[in-house]
Write an enzyme that holds these catalytic residues in place. Sequence first.
Site, PDB file in Angstrom:
ATOM      1  N   HIS A  16       0.844  -1.191   0.000  1.00  0.00           N
ATOM      2  CA  HIS A  16       0.000   0.000   0.000  1.00  0.00           C
ATOM      3  C   HIS A  16       0.884   1.247   0.000  1.00  0.00           C
ATOM      4  CE1 HIS A  16      -2.746   2.887   2.307  1.00  0.00           C
ATOM      5  NE2 HIS A  16      -3.332   2.701   1.141  1.00  0.00           N
ATOM      6  N   GLU A  43       0.385  -0.714  -4.726  1.00  0.00           N
ATOM      7  CA  GLU A  43      -0.734   0.202  -4.946  1.00  0.00           C
ATOM      8  C   GLU A  43      -0.214   1.615  -4.797  1.00  0.00           C
ATOM      9  OE1 GLU A  43      -4.007   2.835  -3.323  1.00  0.00           O
ATOM     10  OE2 GLU A  43      -2.068   2.240  -2.477  1.00  0.00           O
ATOM     11  N   ASP A  45      -1.191   6.127  -5.873  1.00  0.00           N
ATOM     12  CA  ASP A  45      -2.231   7.116  -6.148  1.00  0.00           C
ATOM     13  C   ASP A  45      -1.808   8.047  -7.276  1.00  0.00           C
ATOM     14  OD1 ASP A  45      -3.921   6.536  -3.619  1.00  0.00           O
ATOM     15  OD2 ASP A  45      -1.910   6.875  -2.837  1.00  0.00           O
ATOM     16  N   HIS A  58      -0.730  10.796  -3.167  1.00  0.00           N
ATOM     17  CA  HIS A  58      -2.038  10.579  -2.542  1.00  0.00           C
ATOM     18  C   HIS A  58      -2.792  11.877  -2.334  1.00  0.00           C
ATOM     19  CE1 HIS A  58      -4.840  10.138   0.858  1.00  0.00           C
ATOM     20  NE2 HIS A  58      -5.057   8.949   0.344  1.00  0.00           N
ATOM     21  N   GLU A 117      -4.581   3.893  -8.325  1.00  0.00           N
ATOM     22  CA  GLU A 117      -5.812   4.504  -7.830  1.00  0.00           C
ATOM     23  C   GLU A 117      -5.948   5.926  -8.366  1.00  0.00           C
ATOM     24  OE1 GLU A 117      -8.181   5.969  -3.839  1.00  0.00           O
ATOM     25  OE2 GLU A 117      -6.621   4.441  -3.603  1.00  0.00           O
TER      26      GLU A 117
END
Length: 256
Positions: A16, A43, A45, A58, A117
Amino acid sequence: MGAPAAAAHRPLVIGHRGECAAYPENTRVSFDAALAGGADGVELDLRPTRDGGVVVCHDASLRRFGGSWRPLGRQTLAELATRDVGSWFDPRFHAERLLTLDALLSAYAGRTQLLLELKAAAGIGATARNRRLCRATVAAIARHGAERSVLILCFSSQLLAQVAELDPHLRLVRNCLRRPRDLTRWLSGQPRLHGVDFDRRVLTRALVAQCQELGLKVFTWSCNTPAAYAVLQGFQLDGILSDRPSWLCAQVHGHG
């Protein structure tokens, strides 16, 4: 002799924002540490820049990382290229710079699974910024031939629908913070989904099973402690996101 026992179910371990418990999040050093520790993917952003680029971050600004409140969407790739995004975590990471999506795909596509994401914008001009993010992301993936390396995650069904229109072959994953009261209704009108990604605190065995019966992969975030992993072990999940993926790999593979 009897038939061999079925192999134990092992979910994918996803870093993450990389190995962000020990390294500055969403940076090359964090992603490298996660992969070195055995993670099956990372993962991260994505946010758009003013000039049509995409950066890995993020937050909507770099304020939390020692920068200004000025939104990333109002800055160009050139303005952001020199931003130090490591020193806020520890001075030894002073050389870490804000990654562009192109740099990320160039370094990692084909090596590992990348869960991208899309961070949906809000407020005035959000529709245009979101459209720009979707178009630039899909274009970058095509440029790098990275379709098989990526999954596209988002909390917004509208953004996922835009991605599906641009490239119907990309694998889409809907993020979910709260348990849907009616899963079938929640999924209705969605583009064809590859999977769903739930906050681990809302997961139940029944919800996981229901999603998988519908042909969806089920991911969850973020499992960082033995207590959290003990709960998730029996859920037959397809993937688990963790801020400590190296630790989680040891648990999943029985070395913890």
